[in-house]
Design a protein around this motif. Structure first.
Motif, PDB file in Angstrom:
ATOM      1  N   VAL A   1       0.850  -1.198   0.000  1.00 17.84           N
ATOM      2  CA  VAL A   1       0.000   0.000   0.000  1.00 17.84           C
ATOM      3  C   VAL A   1       0.883   1.245   0.000  1.00 17.84           C
ATOM      4  O   VAL A   1       1.782   1.379   0.832  1.00 17.84           O
ATOM      5  N   LEU A   2       0.634   2.145  -0.952  1.00 16.47           N
ATOM      6  CA  LEU A   2       1.243   3.478  -0.959  1.00 16.47           C
ATOM      7  C   LEU A   2       0.165   4.467  -0.538  1.00 16.47           C
ATOM      8  O   LEU A   2      -0.851   4.618  -1.222  1.00 16.47           O
ATOM      9  N   LYS A   3       0.386   5.143   0.607  1.00 19.14           N
ATOM     10  CA  LYS A   3      -0.641   6.048   1.121  1.00 19.14           C
ATOM     11  C   LYS A   3       0.013   7.331   1.620  1.00 19.14           C
ATOM     12  O   LYS A   3       1.237   7.401   1.781  1.00 19.14           O
ATOM     13  N   GLY A   4      -0.836   8.324   1.888  1.00 20.20           N
ATOM     14  CA  GLY A   4      -0.327   9.610   2.352  1.00 20.20           C
ATOM     15  C   GLY A   4       0.678  10.209   1.387  1.00 20.20           C
ATOM     16  O   GLY A   4       1.596  10.923   1.791  1.00 20.20           O
ATOM     17  N   ALA A   5       0.500   9.918   0.087  1.00 21.57           N
ATOM     18  CA  ALA A   5       1.503  10.321  -0.906  1.00 21.57           C
ATOM     19  C   ALA A   5       1.147  11.669  -1.540  1.00 21.57           C
ATOM     20  O   ALA A   5      -0.011  12.101  -1.560  1.00 21.57           O
ATOM     21  N   ARG A   6       2.172  12.299  -2.091  1.00 21.18           N
ATOM     22  CA  ARG A   6       2.025  13.577  -2.792  1.00 21.18           C
ATOM     23  C   ARG A   6       2.904  13.531  -4.038  1.00 21.18           C
ATOM     24  O   ARG A   6       4.094  13.195  -3.944  1.00 21.18           O
ATOM     25  N   ALA A   7       2.328  13.846  -5.187  1.00 20.17           N
ATOM     26  CA  ALA A   7       3.082  13.892  -6.433  1.00 20.17           C
ATOM     27  C   ALA A   7       3.246  15.352  -6.845  1.00 20.17           C
ATOM     28  O   ALA A   7       2.257  16.085  -6.995  1.00 20.17           O
TER      29      ALA A   7
ATOM     30  N   VAL B   1       6.796  -0.431   7.050  1.00 26.36           N
ATOM     31  CA  VAL B   1       6.162   0.874   6.839  1.00 26.36           C
ATOM     32  C   VAL B   1       7.257   1.904   6.558  1.00 26.36           C
ATOM     33  O   VAL B   1       7.599   2.705   7.425  1.00 26.36           O
ATOM     34  N   PRO B   2       7.834   1.914   5.336  1.00 26.78           N
ATOM     35  CA  PRO B   2       8.886   2.883   5.042  1.00 26.78           C
ATOM     36  C   PRO B   2       8.333   4.176   4.456  1.00 26.78           C
ATOM     37  O   PRO B   2       7.189   4.237   3.998  1.00 26.78           O
ATOM     38  N   ASP B   3       9.159   5.221   4.450  1.00 28.41           N
ATOM     39  CA  ASP B   3       8.886   6.436   3.695  1.00 28.41           C
ATOM     40  C   ASP B   3       9.489   6.251   2.308  1.00 28.41           C
ATOM     41  O   ASP B   3      10.613   5.760   2.178  1.00 28.41           O
ATOM     42  N   VAL B   4       8.744   6.629   1.264  1.00 25.27           N
ATOM     43  CA  VAL B   4       9.230   6.440  -0.099  1.00 25.27           C
ATOM     44  C   VAL B   4       9.173   7.765  -0.845  1.00 25.27           C
ATOM     45  O   VAL B   4       8.353   8.636  -0.566  1.00 25.27           O
ATOM     46  N   GLU B   5      10.072   7.890  -1.840  1.00 24.97           N
ATOM     47  CA  GLU B   5      10.095   9.073  -2.691  1.00 24.97           C
ATOM     48  C   GLU B   5      10.573   8.650  -4.071  1.00 24.97           C
ATOM     49  O   GLU B   5      11.567   7.932  -4.198  1.00 24.97           O
ATOM     50  N   LEU B   6       9.853   9.071  -5.111  1.00 25.84           N
ATOM     51  CA  LEU B   6      10.219   8.768  -6.485  1.00 25.84           C
ATOM     52  C   LEU B   6      10.571  10.061  -7.188  1.00 25.84           C
ATOM     53  O   LEU B   6       9.757  10.984  -7.253  1.00 25.84           O
ATOM     54  N   HIS B   7      11.793  10.112  -7.742  1.00 29.96           N
ATOM     55  CA  HIS B   7      12.232  11.329  -8.418  1.00 29.96           C
ATOM     56  C   HIS B   7      13.325  10.962  -9.402  1.00 29.96           C
ATOM     57  O   HIS B   7      14.276  10.259  -9.061  1.00 29.96           O
ATOM     58  N   GLY B   8      13.184  11.449 -10.629  1.00 34.36           N
ATOM     59  CA  GLY B   8      14.210  11.211 -11.628  1.00 34.36           C
ATOM     60  C   GLY B   8      14.451   9.740 -11.908  1.00 34.36           C
ATOM     61  O   GLY B   8      15.581   9.345 -12.207  1.00 34.36           O
ATOM     62  N   GLY B   9      13.412   8.919 -11.839  1.00 40.02           N
ATOM     63  CA  GLY B   9      13.566   7.495 -12.095  1.00 40.02           C
ATOM     64  C   GLY B   9      14.145   6.713 -10.947  1.00 40.02           C
ATOM     65  O   GLY B   9      14.410   5.515 -11.086  1.00 40.02           O
ATOM     66  N   VAL B  10      14.350   7.359  -9.791  1.00 41.90           N
ATOM     67  CA  VAL B  10      14.941   6.688  -8.628  1.00 41.90           C
ATOM     68  C   VAL B  10      13.898   6.601  -7.519  1.00 41.90           C
ATOM     69  O   VAL B  10      13.320   7.613  -7.118  1.00 41.90           O
ATOM     70  N   LEU B  11      13.636   5.391  -7.054  1.00 47.47           N
ATOM     71  CA  LEU B  11      12.735   5.172  -5.922  1.00 47.47           C
ATOM     72  C   LEU B  11      13.566   5.056  -4.653  1.00 47.47           C
ATOM     73  O   LEU B  11      14.355   4.126  -4.502  1.00 47.47           O
ATOM     74  N   ARG B  12      13.405   6.039  -3.757  1.00 48.96           N
ATOM     75  CA  ARG B  12      14.155   6.053  -2.500  1.00 48.96           C
ATOM     76  C   ARG B  12      13.268   5.579  -1.359  1.00 48.96           C
ATOM     77  O   ARG B  12      12.116   6.012  -1.253  1.00 48.96           O
ATOM     78  N   VAL B  13      13.805   4.713  -0.535  1.00 52.92           N
ATOM     79  CA  VAL B  13      13.087   4.153   0.605  1.00 52.92           C
ATOM     80  C   VAL B  13      13.879   4.464   1.864  1.00 52.92           C
ATOM     81  O   VAL B  13      15.095   4.232   1.914  1.00 52.92           O
ATOM     82  N   SER B  14      13.235   4.975   2.881  1.00 51.58           N
ATOM     83  CA  SER B  14      13.923   5.269   4.139  1.00 51.58           C
ATOM     84  C   SER B  14      13.061   4.829   5.309  1.00 51.58           C
ATOM     85  O   SER B  14      11.827   4.789   5.221  1.00 51.58           O
ATOM     86  N   ASN B  15      13.742   4.470   6.395  1.00 50.37           N
ATOM     87  CA  ASN B  15      13.080   4.050   7.637  1.00 50.37           C
ATOM     88  C   ASN B  15      12.149   2.861   7.422  1.00 50.37           C
ATOM     89  O   ASN B  15      11.079   2.772   8.042  1.00 50.37           O
TER      90      ASN B  15
END
Length: 420
Positions: free
Chosen positions: A128-134, A153-167
């Motif tokens: 599930v991807l939730k609480g997201a903002r594009a 339950v990680p934090d994710v960010e997609l930018h420039g073709g790179v999916l970053r996952v933290s925590n």
């Protein structure tokens, strides 16, 4: 209606259902608005990728507003469903500048089919991807949100073709995992890099069978990079390893600590510290992954022989302190040794033997040959021959022949006061 749909290159298929279309024109402001609202439309999508293909239901409203200097696409309650899978999108897209202001939501009822179709190892669980903002633009989107994968339950960010996952955090009966990292989605090989992996209380009976049933592994400050679609040889990484409650060669191990660095070909294990009830061993090892061959060194200082479980079972009367300088070789299953062993204060029950220095070397047939560096072995004794038989890392049989010549009994048996 049952109409062929091929309006956009990425959308091809058939849909059926009903909806409303409204058109508005404001001649004073010079604006046009087109609104389409669908209610439970059935969409059989011939998507370009098999992950997306299938029968979906589509609902929601789409509004396009054309102004003199700007065109805007507004999405309201747009929902796409397929079984337990759901995608929901709300917000606006500036069609003139390409700027995004969207709130996406994605749910996969089971991630296993997606992983299999992407050619990745099987992975199950709810995604599930939730609480997201594009935000950003159509050419360079930026997506940030919270990714929930079963218990992770990680934090994710997609930018420039790179999916970053933290925590990212997850826990199971096999252990606990925390990680930060990224995956290049624009790379056909799906290159990835983790900047932090903390793995604690890992208990895998099959994987750790050689370490005993209660062994637990912690990996701290780990880094790993490679490709998800590549072979093992693409992996590179480093970590600090901690193993507790292990059992090696029948000996209980309090803890093992080491620094690991390697790739899919070799693994270097440095600054190894092994703590047992009998004492501490230090060393380093290099392991060839394919052949499982190893090379390294092992050093021991003042190890208490009487505290070793194998000695306590086979020779409870034996006591001594042991020091060793050994070079390691062979394989994980059949290790080999060459070096020296120092025995200090050797006693057998009431017999005092003293000190000795031995040379050890593994023979081609696997037996460990033991010889005395000093011709006299212990005082008044000479070592005719000795050998140790191993089963992997476990000692199974020790055989020795010792000759006594003018042995002073008073030296080995304090109760004997004569010079016999």
């Amino acid at each position: 209606a049952d109409l062929p749909l091929a309006i956009m290159p990425l959308i091809a298929g058939r849909w059926s259902g009903h909806g409303t279309v409204s058109l508005q024109h404001d001649p004073h402001r010079g604006t046009d608005m087109t609104e389409v609202e669908l209610a439970e439309a059935r969409f059989d999508w011939d998507a370009p990728h098999p992950v997306l293909a299938g029968v979906w239901t589509l609902g929601g409203a789409v509004r396009i507003v054309n102004e003199p200097y700007q065109s805007t696409l507004a999405l309201e309650r747009v929902v796409l469903d397929r079984g337990e899978d759901r995608a929901r999108l709300a917000g606006t897209i500036d069609l003139t500048s390409g700027r995004l202001d969207l709130e996406p939501y994605v749910r996969l009822g089971d991630a296993a089919p997606l992983a299999e179709r992407l050619g990745l190892p099987r992975a199950a669980g709810r995604f599930v991807l939730k609480g997201a903002r594009a935000s950003g633009t159509l050419d360079d989107p930026r997506i940030a949100g919270v990714l929930n994968w079963t218990d992770a339950v990680p934090d994710v960010e997609l930018h420039g073709g790179v999916l970053r996952v933290s925590n990212a955090r997850t826990a199971s009966a096999y252990g606990e995992l925390e990680l930060d990292g990224q995956i290049r989605l624009d790379d056909p090989r799906l290159g990835f890099e983790t900047t932090r992996i903390d793995l604690s209380n890992l208990t895998l009976p099959t994987l750790l069978a050689d370490l005993g049933p209660d062994a637990a592994i912690d990996l701290r400050s780990s880094r790993l990079q490679g490709t998800l679609s590549g072979s093992l040889e693409t992996l590179r990484g480093k970590a600090h390893l901690v193993i507790t409650n292990a059992l090696i060669g029948g000996e209980p191990i309090q803890s093992i600590e080491a620094d690991l660095e390697g790739d899919g070909v070799t693994v270097d294990v440095r600054d190894v510290v092994i703590k047992t009830r009998a004492g501490t061993l230090v060393g380093e090892v290099a392991l060839d992954v394919a052949s499982r061959r190893l090379r390294g060194r092992l050093e021991v200082a003042a190890l208490d022989v009487a505290a070793l479980a194998n000695v306590a079972r086979a020779a409870p009367e034996l006591a001594a302190k042991v020091g060793a300088h050994l070079a390691l070789g062979g394989t994980l299953a059949r290790p080999t040794f060459i070096g020296t062993i120092d025995l200090t204060g050797v006693t057998w029950d009431t017999v005092r033997l003293g000190d000795a220095q031995l040379a050890v070397q593994t023979l081609p047939d696997g037996r460990v040959d033991i010889s005395a560096l000093d011709q006299t072995f212990f005082r008044g004794l000479s070592l005719e021959r000795a050998e140790l038989t191993l089963d992997g890392w476990s000692p199974r049989r020790l055989a020795a022949a010792v000759r006594a010549t003018d042995l002073p009994l008073s030296a080995v048996l304090p109760a004997m006061q004569s010079d016999a």
